[in-house]
Design a protein around this motif. Structure first.
Motif, PDB file in Angstrom:
ATOM      1  N   ILE A   1     -18.901 -44.989 -26.645  1.00 17.90           N
ATOM      2  CA  ILE A   1     -18.946 -46.090 -27.602  1.00 17.90           C
ATOM      3  C   ILE A   1     -17.847 -45.939 -28.655  1.00 17.90           C
ATOM      4  N   SER A   2     -17.637 -44.702 -29.127  1.00 20.35           N
ATOM      5  CA  SER A   2     -16.632 -44.472 -30.161  1.00 20.35           C
ATOM      6  C   SER A   2     -15.214 -44.727 -29.664  1.00 20.35           C
ATOM      7  N   SER A   3     -15.033 -44.683 -28.335  1.00 19.93           N
ATOM      8  CA  SER A   3     -13.696 -44.904 -27.782  1.00 19.93           C
ATOM      9  C   SER A   3     -13.415 -46.367 -27.474  1.00 19.93           C
ATOM     10  N   THR A   4     -14.419 -47.250 -27.630  1.00 22.93           N
ATOM     11  CA  THR A   4     -14.207 -48.671 -27.369  1.00 22.93           C
ATOM     12  C   THR A   4     -13.464 -49.312 -28.537  1.00 22.93           C
ATOM     13  N   ASN A   5     -12.975 -50.527 -28.314  1.00 23.08           N
ATOM     14  CA  ASN A   5     -12.217 -51.195 -29.383  1.00 23.08           C
ATOM     15  C   ASN A   5     -13.141 -51.653 -30.510  1.00 23.08           C
ATOM     16  N   GLN A   6     -12.552 -51.925 -31.658  1.00 25.71           N
ATOM     17  CA  GLN A   6     -13.324 -52.271 -32.846  1.00 25.71           C
ATOM     18  C   GLN A   6     -14.080 -53.582 -32.682  1.00 25.71           C
ATOM     19  N   THR A   7     -13.537 -54.495 -31.890  1.00 26.24           N
ATOM     20  CA  THR A   7     -14.225 -55.767 -31.654  1.00 26.24           C
ATOM     21  C   THR A   7     -15.579 -55.532 -31.002  1.00 26.24           C
ATOM     22  N   PHE A   8     -15.585 -54.699 -29.958  1.00 24.05           N
ATOM     23  CA  PHE A   8     -16.852 -54.416 -29.293  1.00 24.05           C
ATOM     24  C   PHE A   8     -17.781 -53.619 -30.202  1.00 24.05           C
ATOM     25  N   GLN A   9     -17.253 -52.648 -30.930  1.00 19.92           N
ATOM     26  CA  GLN A   9     -18.100 -51.854 -31.820  1.00 19.92           C
ATOM     27  C   GLN A   9     -18.755 -52.730 -32.878  1.00 19.92           C
ATOM     28  N   GLY A  10     -18.018 -53.713 -33.379  1.00 23.22           N
ATOM     29  CA  GLY A  10     -18.585 -54.645 -34.351  1.00 23.22           C
ATOM     30  C   GLY A  10     -19.685 -55.496 -33.741  1.00 23.22           C
ATOM     31  N   HIS A  11     -19.445 -55.962 -32.512  1.00 23.97           N
ATOM     32  CA  HIS A  11     -20.455 -56.735 -31.805  1.00 23.97           C
ATOM     33  C   HIS A  11     -21.715 -55.900 -31.601  1.00 23.97           C
ATOM     34  N   LEU A  12     -21.539 -54.646 -31.206  1.00 27.80           N
ATOM     35  CA  LEU A  12     -22.670 -53.764 -30.960  1.00 27.80           C
ATOM     36  C   LEU A  12     -23.424 -53.470 -32.250  1.00 27.80           C
ATOM     37  N   TYR A  13     -22.698 -53.224 -33.330  1.00 30.62           N
ATOM     38  CA  TYR A  13     -23.341 -52.955 -34.628  1.00 30.62           C
ATOM     39  C   TYR A  13     -24.222 -54.128 -35.042  1.00 30.62           C
ATOM     40  N   ASN A  14     -23.724 -55.346 -34.888  1.00 33.97           N
ATOM     41  CA  ASN A  14     -24.511 -56.527 -35.249  1.00 33.97           C
ATOM     42  C   ASN A  14     -25.763 -56.646 -34.395  1.00 33.97           C
TER      43      ASN A  14
END
Length: 308
Positions: free
Chosen positions: A136-149
């Motif tokens: 998860i930490s290696s994915t792009n910030q767009t996906f990490q933001g989507h996941l956080y939401n």
């Protein structure tokens, strides 16, 4: 996701239905081998484990507590996935080897559903948590933001750990199986599958290893991940998935492709010794504590003495 409270507190992280495919006594017990040296592929003598209590933990998938002592957890959702897995394995086991390559469309539907289950199994196993967090930490910030939401939704506020939150989000829609099927096929994220089948004459008195991780995961180049698993005591399944495409679709950063004629590459191989030996050794090298089988010896491993 519709969830009902229940009293189930012991949760298997390698499904009982999968373990029973490796049972030596009709579904109750399985042989387990402690890993003495993963680099030298040294195992203990086989011990007998009861499948009902094997590869499980307490309150793994807890969403919330309620006052009467019951709880909300994901056990019912995994039961749905396991039932589908069991039906597909049963159907697959009934197809004669000579008919498999002649009926690729039928095989494709089965393997598509097994691909969905394998992907969920990778997310499910608590032994894989460090690797999951790193992925998860290696994915792009767009996906990490989507996941956080997604993980910050109010209905998950009492969920005690991020692992269960991830699984709950995956199960949120009751049609999650079709959602994953769409991601893997219509987006071309599912690249290929190879089904390795082994005859009784070839295996003899040795068996295929079942890892305590269930699915072994290998990263390739350009976002391609190879998932390899033993799905019964005479079958291995290798699946290649473009996870970067899956993640981009989930984060709304791409659109599905429209090539309706696209189908993943599917192959069947019978009694492939090189693959079986390599898989069994890799299962020993990559597993956490143990490997399991329906036999007292594992194919290609000769450095322990089986019990009498």
């Amino acid at each position: 996701m519709k969830s009902e409270p229940n009293k189930t507190r012991k949760h298997h992280y390698v499904a009982q239905c999968l373990q029973r495919e490796f049972s030596f006594d009709g579904g109750n017990s399985i042989y387990g081998f402690d890993i003495r040296s993963r680099n030298a592929f040294v195992l203990s003598k086989p011990n007998v484990f009861k499948i009902e209590y094997n590869l499980q933990s307490k309150d793994m998938f807890l969403i919330d507590h309620i006052e009467d002592g019951k709880q909300y957890n994901l056990e019912d959702e995994f039961c749905r996935a396991e039932n589908l897995f069991g039906k597909n394995i049963s159907t697959l086991n009934k197809i004669a080897l000579a008919d498999m390559e002649r009926d690729i469309p039928r095989l494709r539907d089965i393997l598509k559903n097994l691909t969905v289950y394998s992907f969920l199994d990778v997310m499910r196993n608590p032994l894989r948590l460090p690797a999951l967090a790193q992925s998860i930490s290696s994915t792009n910030q767009t996906f990490q933001g989507h996941l956080y939401n997604a993980l910050s939704e109010p209905w998950l506020s009492n969920t005690p750990n991020i692992h269960t939150k991830l699984l709950a989000v995956a199960f949120e829609r009751n049609d999650y199986i079709e959602v994953f099927n769409t991601l893997f096929t219509k987006t071309e994220a599912w690249v290929s599958s190879t089904l390795f089948c082994y005859t009784e004459n070839f295996l003899g008195n040795s068996g295929i290893a079942l890892s305590d991780y269930s699915v072994l995961e290998f990263n390739e180049n350009d976002g391609i991940v190879n998932y390899v698993s033993s799905i019964s005591n005479d079958k291995l399944l290798s699946i290649r998935i473009d996870t970067s495409l899956v993640l981009s679709i989930l984060s709304g950063n791409a659109t599905t492709k429209k090539r309706r004629k696209y189908q993943p590459d599917i192959r069947v191989k019978v009694d492939n010794e090189k693959m079986l030996t390599a898989y069994n050794l890799l299962a020993i090298h990559c597993s956490r504590d143990r490997v399991f089988s329906n036999m007292k010896t594992i194919f290609g491993v000769y450095n322990y003495v089986p019990s009498e």
